[in-house]
Scaffold this active site. Structure first.
Site, PDB file in Angstrom:
ATOM      1  N   PRO B 188       0.841  -1.188   0.000  1.00  0.00           N
ATOM      2  CA  PRO B 188       0.000   0.000   0.000  1.00  0.00           C
ATOM      3  C   PRO B 188       0.884   1.249   0.000  1.00  0.00           C
ATOM      4  O   PRO B 188       2.086   1.153   0.280  1.00  0.00           O
ATOM      5  CB  PRO B 188      -0.742  -0.118   1.332  1.00  0.00           C
ATOM      6  CG  PRO B 188       0.220  -0.821   2.219  1.00  0.00           C
ATOM      7  CD  PRO B 188       0.980  -1.785   1.325  1.00  0.00           C
ATOM      8  N   TYR B 190       0.281   3.728   2.097  1.00  0.00           N
ATOM      9  CA  TYR B 190       0.415   4.036   3.537  1.00  0.00           C
ATOM     10  C   TYR B 190      -0.080   2.833   4.337  1.00  0.00           C
ATOM     11  O   TYR B 190      -0.966   2.102   3.894  1.00  0.00           O
ATOM     12  CB  TYR B 190      -0.327   5.332   3.916  1.00  0.00           C
ATOM     13  CG  TYR B 190      -1.796   5.346   3.603  1.00  0.00           C
ATOM     14  CD1 TYR B 190      -2.246   5.628   2.320  1.00  0.00           C
ATOM     15  CD2 TYR B 190      -2.754   5.072   4.577  1.00  0.00           C
ATOM     16  CE1 TYR B 190      -3.595   5.633   2.012  1.00  0.00           C
ATOM     17  CE2 TYR B 190      -4.112   5.084   4.288  1.00  0.00           C
ATOM     18  CZ  TYR B 190      -4.521   5.361   2.999  1.00  0.00           C
ATOM     19  OH  TYR B 190      -5.853   5.356   2.690  1.00  0.00           O
ATOM     20  N   HIS B 192      -1.910   1.851   6.909  1.00  0.00           N
ATOM     21  CA  HIS B 192      -3.092   1.851   7.789  1.00  0.00           C
ATOM     22  C   HIS B 192      -4.166   1.223   6.908  1.00  0.00           C
ATOM     23  O   HIS B 192      -4.429   1.730   5.810  1.00  0.00           O
ATOM     24  CB  HIS B 192      -3.475   3.289   8.184  1.00  0.00           C
ATOM     25  CG  HIS B 192      -4.780   3.362   8.943  1.00  0.00           C
ATOM     26  ND1 HIS B 192      -4.840   3.513  10.311  1.00  0.00           N
ATOM     27  CD2 HIS B 192      -6.063   3.280   8.512  1.00  0.00           C
ATOM     28  CE1 HIS B 192      -6.107   3.527  10.690  1.00  0.00           C
ATOM     29  NE2 HIS B 192      -6.869   3.388   9.616  1.00  0.00           N
ATOM     30  N   LEU B 193      -4.787   0.133   7.366  1.00  0.00           N
ATOM     31  CA  LEU B 193      -5.644  -0.640   6.458  1.00  0.00           C
ATOM     32  C   LEU B 193      -6.708   0.237   5.798  1.00  0.00           C
ATOM     33  O   LEU B 193      -7.420   0.980   6.481  1.00  0.00           O
ATOM     34  CB  LEU B 193      -6.323  -1.806   7.174  1.00  0.00           C
ATOM     35  CG  LEU B 193      -6.992  -2.784   6.174  1.00  0.00           C
ATOM     36  CD1 LEU B 193      -5.963  -3.661   5.487  1.00  0.00           C
ATOM     37  CD2 LEU B 193      -8.066  -3.609   6.835  1.00  0.00           C
ATOM     38  N   HIS B 194      -6.805   0.129   4.488  1.00  0.00           N
ATOM     39  CA  HIS B 194      -7.811   0.881   3.730  1.00  0.00           C
ATOM     40  C   HIS B 194      -8.194   0.078   2.496  1.00  0.00           C
ATOM     41  O   HIS B 194      -7.435  -0.789   2.040  1.00  0.00           O
ATOM     42  CB  HIS B 194      -7.278   2.268   3.347  1.00  0.00           C
ATOM     43  CG  HIS B 194      -6.026   2.249   2.544  1.00  0.00           C
ATOM     44  ND1 HIS B 194      -4.779   1.960   3.084  1.00  0.00           N
ATOM     45  CD2 HIS B 194      -5.801   2.464   1.222  1.00  0.00           C
ATOM     46  CE1 HIS B 194      -3.860   2.015   2.129  1.00  0.00           C
ATOM     47  NE2 HIS B 194      -4.458   2.314   0.989  1.00  0.00           N
TER      48      HIS B 194
END
Lengths: 256, 256
Positions: B188, B190, B192-194
């Site tokens: 990803p 970044y 932070h799960l998204h």
């Protein structure tokens, strides 16, 4: 018709006063131009299909798309009958496998009837621009329609294609394995098992996550579970006028 | 220099005998040609930067990419330390989750601390062109870095995002679930799960098969095997100047 990738040598030839420039915008250090190079330097590519069937015409017409979630059951009930009745002829594949056409284009062949294949450049690749490298491996076996048919019995075939395909590409074109994507399409555009090899820099519309399945993933998933691709829901994009989409609608497997 | 998209009117003008064709291949009903249309019909676009700084030149210089095969062990040994030390700050994500910024852009929120999320338009979407629809769901939980962390304990979260994300998009924008792709990136941008939601017509460079993982596939794979994403080899493309690539090289997990 397709516009082709730039060729570095030809770009050099374009950078002369023979190329017409018409300014369209200027701001600080930035400016833009309409650019008309000499005709001979600015070739395109045309693919002609003649005579073309209705399916050919539909394939190249603009369309609405839908996402289909195909379960293993849907495949047996809807997709397999479609493939058997409606899919385009594989005669052009057999012509290649029989060396009746394109024999001079073969890059590598493993003649083993079980795990062998023919590797040759995809029609979309000009064989000059290495960043656009694109080949296909066609398996000699004629009984494997697609990814859906694969199980652990095909692991030797798949590993053979991965290993020998990549090493033939390294040898012939000097492109190492860590720059080459190898993958299968589902749905494929023809139902005779084949593997795509493309340069990592190629901006390829056939490498979308709902169409391309990495060969290394396919091997690992089957090693984990032999029936992975027979049971897994496979997601793909389909055109509204595609017979397969209509078959899914008729069977009530998707909603309009 | 850039080749431009075809203009339908100009294509009509190209389809005359003034366009030169040179046959390059013929097989069955298929043939290909080099094609040279009249110079005035075949314009390109040029952008000029003058004078150009070193930074301008670097920005437009070619980058090398490599394919990395990251095993579960590689993740723990190489990628996880990299993420903990080198990844960019997630402060901007926390600002959104805390409603300190972009609160007016929120399309939907489920406030549950375990399975909740905030859905908002991606910065790349103008919120006008529905064929370019692109949103992201940011989970409220702050302890899930990426796809690699997911197991069966996260199934309620993942199913909640899929169901409520798609239904919020249908309600707010009128786009049905069968036109929306939902997927996670690995790596990803970044940690932070998204989850990404994008229109099927969006030609999205982040939807390549070695970056995008369909949310429905993620759910099904974890249902089949809880540790699927902790153990699976994950393939991704990395730039040669990326710190993660350098870390893989240093650990001897890949060869130059």
């Amino acid at each position: 018709m397709e516009k082709t990738a730039f060729d570095a040598n030809i770009v050099q030839e374009m950078l002369t006063e023979k190329t017409e420039l018409v300014e369209t915008l200027k701001n600080d250090v930035y400016s833009t131009y309409k650019t008309f190079p000499d005709k001979t330097l600015n070739g395109m590519k045309t693919t002609l299909i003649y005579p073309a069937t209705k399916q050919h015409i539909a394939k190249y017409s603009e369309q609405e798309f839908h996402i289909v979630q195909e379960s293993g059951e849907d495949y047996k009930k809807v997709t397999l009958p479609y493939v058997k009745n409606k899919a385009l002829s594989n005669q052009w594949v057999y012509n290649i496998l029989n060396k009746e056409t394109e024999a001079d284009r073969i890059v590598f062949e493993d003649t083993c009837p079980d795990s062998g294949f023919i590797l040759l450049p995809d029609m979309k690749w000009d064989r000059k621009d290495m960043d656009a490298l694109y080949l296909q491996a066609l398996v000699h076996r004629r009984d494997i329609l697609s990814l859906r048919d694969l199980d652990q019995s095909h692991l030797p075939l798949l590993k053979n294609i991965l290993e020998k395909g990549l090493s033939a590409i390294k040898e012939k074109y000097g492109i190492p394995a860590n720059k080459v994507r190898s993958y299968l399409h589902y749905q494929p555009s023809y139902y005779h098992l084949h593997v795509h090899f493309a340069h990592i820099k190629l901006d390829n519309p056939g490498f979308e996550a709902d169409r391309a399945h990495l060969l290394t993933d396919v091997i690992e998933n089957i090693e984990m579970k032999s029936l992975y691709y027979k049971e897994k829901t496979l997601v793909f994009k389909v055109r509204e006028d595609d017979h397969l989409y209509k078959a899914f609608l008729e069977h009530g497997c998707i909603q309009k």
